[in-house]
Design an enzyme around this catalytic site. Structure first.
Site, PDB file in Angstrom:
ATOM      1  N   HIS A   1      -0.460   1.219 -10.297  1.00  0.00           N
ATOM      2  CA  HIS A   1      -1.260   0.288  -9.485  1.00  0.00           C
ATOM      3  C   HIS A   1      -1.871  -0.802 -10.361  1.00  0.00           C
ATOM      4  O   HIS A   1      -3.080  -1.008 -10.377  1.00  0.00           O
ATOM      5  CB  HIS A   1      -2.361   1.039  -8.736  1.00  0.00           C
ATOM      6  CG  HIS A   1      -2.805   0.305  -7.501  1.00  0.00           C
ATOM      7  ND1 HIS A   1      -3.274   0.953  -6.386  1.00  0.00           N
ATOM      8  CD2 HIS A   1      -2.848  -1.015  -7.191  1.00  0.00           C
ATOM      9  CE1 HIS A   1      -3.610   0.065  -5.456  1.00  0.00           C
ATOM     10  NE2 HIS A   1      -3.356  -1.145  -5.928  1.00  0.00           N
TER      11      HIS A   1
ATOM     12  N   GLU B   1      -3.307   8.480  -5.375  1.00  0.00           N
ATOM     13  CA  GLU B   1      -3.444   7.922  -6.718  1.00  0.00           C
ATOM     14  C   GLU B   1      -4.649   8.542  -7.416  1.00  0.00           C
ATOM     15  O   GLU B   1      -5.689   8.721  -6.785  1.00  0.00           O
ATOM     16  CB  GLU B   1      -3.597   6.394  -6.636  1.00  0.00           C
ATOM     17  CG  GLU B   1      -2.374   5.711  -6.046  1.00  0.00           C
ATOM     18  CD  GLU B   1      -2.492   4.189  -5.997  1.00  0.00           C
ATOM     19  OE1 GLU B   1      -3.521   3.652  -6.501  1.00  0.00           O
ATOM     20  OE2 GLU B   1      -1.580   3.533  -5.478  1.00  0.00           O
TER      21      GLU B   1
ATOM     22  N   ARG C   1       0.855  -1.174   0.000  1.00  0.00           N
ATOM     23  CA  ARG C   1       0.000   0.000   0.000  1.00  0.00           C
ATOM     24  C   ARG C   1       0.900   1.237   0.000  1.00  0.00           C
ATOM     25  O   ARG C   1       1.994   1.229   0.592  1.00  0.00           O
ATOM     26  CB  ARG C   1      -0.917   0.022   1.221  1.00  0.00           C
ATOM     27  CG  ARG C   1      -1.752  -1.229   1.400  1.00  0.00           C
ATOM     28  CD  ARG C   1      -2.732  -1.449   0.283  1.00  0.00           C
ATOM     29  NE  ARG C   1      -3.896  -0.580   0.394  1.00  0.00           N
ATOM     30  CZ  ARG C   1      -4.845  -0.515  -0.528  1.00  0.00           C
ATOM     31  NH1 ARG C   1      -4.759  -1.230  -1.628  1.00  0.00           N
ATOM     32  NH2 ARG C   1      -5.880   0.284  -0.360  1.00  0.00           N
TER      33      ARG C   1
END
Length: 330
Positions: free
Chosen positions: A280, A261, A232
Site C-alpha cells: 500500500h 492489511e 481498494r
C-alpha cells in the site's frame, strides 16, 4: 465557519504532523489517539483524520454535536461512510490532488515491469545466469482503467503516453467528456474485459464496486491478460484472483492494496505465480506528508473564512465527484 472564535481541531494521529505548523495561533490543535476520541469528539469543531487507516470512528461518533467538518488525509473515504456521519450535516473532505500522479506512475511502472519481465531479470542476476530472452511491447496494447475519478484519469493519461490504447470506465457513461472523450459505464465492463491486455482497478470502494473483480470477471478476461489493483482491497475477491493466476488464466498481476492489511505472512498471495506485491505504497512519495498537510491547511483557511472547500465528498456516492458543484474550486 465565519465566527471569530478559535476553532478546536482534533488531529487523529500518534504524534502531531509537522506540516500543520502554519495553523499555530489560528486553531486550537489537539492531537489525540483512538483511545481519546470518544471523550474529545463532542467538543471539536473539526477533525483531521491523519491516521486514515483507523476504524474507530463509527463506535465513538457522538449522537449530538461533534465536528462540523471532517477531513481525511487519504483519497479513499469508505472508512468514514458510516450511517451516523453520512446522515449528519458534517462536511467531509479528502486529500484529492496528492495521490493521483504518483499512483499513475506506479501503474505505469508495474505495466512495464510485467511486460519487460524485470522480476525474471533480477532473479537471474542474483543467480548469475546469463539468459537472453525476448519481452513485450506495451505500445499498441489495450488497457481498461476502472474508476473515472482523478486517479483513474491520471492513470489513463499516463498509460496513453506510453502508447497504450486506454478505455476509462466510471459510474456513468459519458460521450462528451472534456478530458477523455468517452467514459464507459460500469455496466459496459463485461464487454470491454475480453479485449483488454491490462485491467487496472482504480475505483473507490462503494456497494457498487465491492467484489466487482471476481471469478466471473477474471473468466471474461483474455488468457494472459494482466490485472492491477490500486483502488481498494475489497474491489477484488482475492481467492478468485489467486485461482486465475494458478490456472494460468491471467498472465500476471500487481496488487498494492489488500482486503486485510498488512498482508498476513502466511497469505498464499505472497507466492502466487506472476503476482507483484507492494505494501500500500503506490501513492507515497518523499513529499507526501507535506503535501497532505498542505491540502488540509489550505482547506482550513477556506473553512475559517467561510469559502467553499476543496474536495467535498458526496456522502451518498462515497467519493468526490469529478465535476465540481457550481461555484466550488477545482
Amino acid at each position: 465557519m465565519t465566527d471569530t472564535t478559535t476553532p478546536r481541531v482534533l488531529v487523529l494521529s500518534g504524534e502531531p504532523p509537522a506540516g500543520l505548523a502554519p495553523l499555530a495561533g489560528l486553531a486550537e490543535l489537539r492531537t489525540v489517539t483512538e483511545e481519546r476520541l470518544a471523550a474529545e469528539l463532542p467538543g471539536a469543531d473539526a477533525l483531521l483524520v491523519w491516521d486514515f487507516s483507523t476504524d474507530a470512528l463509527p463506535a465513538v461518533w457522538p449522537r449530538a454535536g461533534g465536528p462540523r467538518w471532517v477531513h481525511t488525509a487519504s483519497a479513499g473515504v469508505d472508512r468514514l461512510m458510516f450511517p451516523a456521519l453520512v446522515d449528519s450535516d458534517t462536511v467531509v473532505t479528502n486529500a484529492r490532488g496528492v495521490f493521483e500522479q504518483p499512483i499513475a506512475e506506479y501503474v505505469a511502472g508495474q505495466v512495464l515491469a510485467l511486460a519487460k519481465d524485470f522480476a525474471g531479470t533480477y532473479a537471474r542476476q542474483r543467480e548469475r545466469v546469463w539468459e537472453h530472452r525476448v519481452t513485450e511491447r506495451v505500445a499498441g496494447t489495450r488497457a481498461v482503467v476502472v474508476g473515472g475519478g482523478p486517479i483513474g484519469r491520471a492513470t489513463a493519461r499516463t498509460l496513453a503516453a506510453l502508447g497504450l490504447r486506454v478505455s476509462l470506465v466510471g459510474r456513468t457513461a459519458r460521450t462528451d467528456d472534456p478530458e477523455v472523450g468517452r467514459v464507459h459505464a460500469f455496466a459496459e465492463l463485461d464487454a470491454l474485459l475480453p479485449d483488454a491486455d491490462w485491467v487496472v482497478a482504480a475505483a473507490p470502494l462503494t456497494e457498487q464496486t465491492r467484489d466487482m473483480f471476481d471469478a466471473r470477471a477474471f473468466a471474461l478476461m483474455k488468457r494472459g491478460a494482466r490485472f492491477l489493483n490500486v483502488g481498494r482491497g475489497p474491489l477484488v475477491v482475492e481467492e478468485d484472483l489467486l485461482y486465475a493466476l494458478r490456472q494460468g488464466r491471467l498472465g500476471g498481476a500487481a496488487l498494492d492494496v489488500f482486503r486485510e492489511e498488512p498482508l498476513d505472512r502466511d497469505s498464499p498471495l505472497w507466492d502466487a505465480p506472476g503476482l507483484l506485491v507492494s505494501p500500500h505504497m503506490s501513492a507515497d512519495t518523499t513529499t507526501w506528508l507535506d503535501d497532505l498537510a498542505e491540502v488540509f491547511v489550505d482547506n482550513f483557511t477556506r473553512w475559517r473564512a467561510g469559502r467553499p472547500l476543496r474536495n467535498v465528498v458526496d456522502k451518498k456516492l462515497g467519493y468526490v465527484p469529478v465535476t465540481p458543484v457550481e461555484g466550488a474550486p477545482r
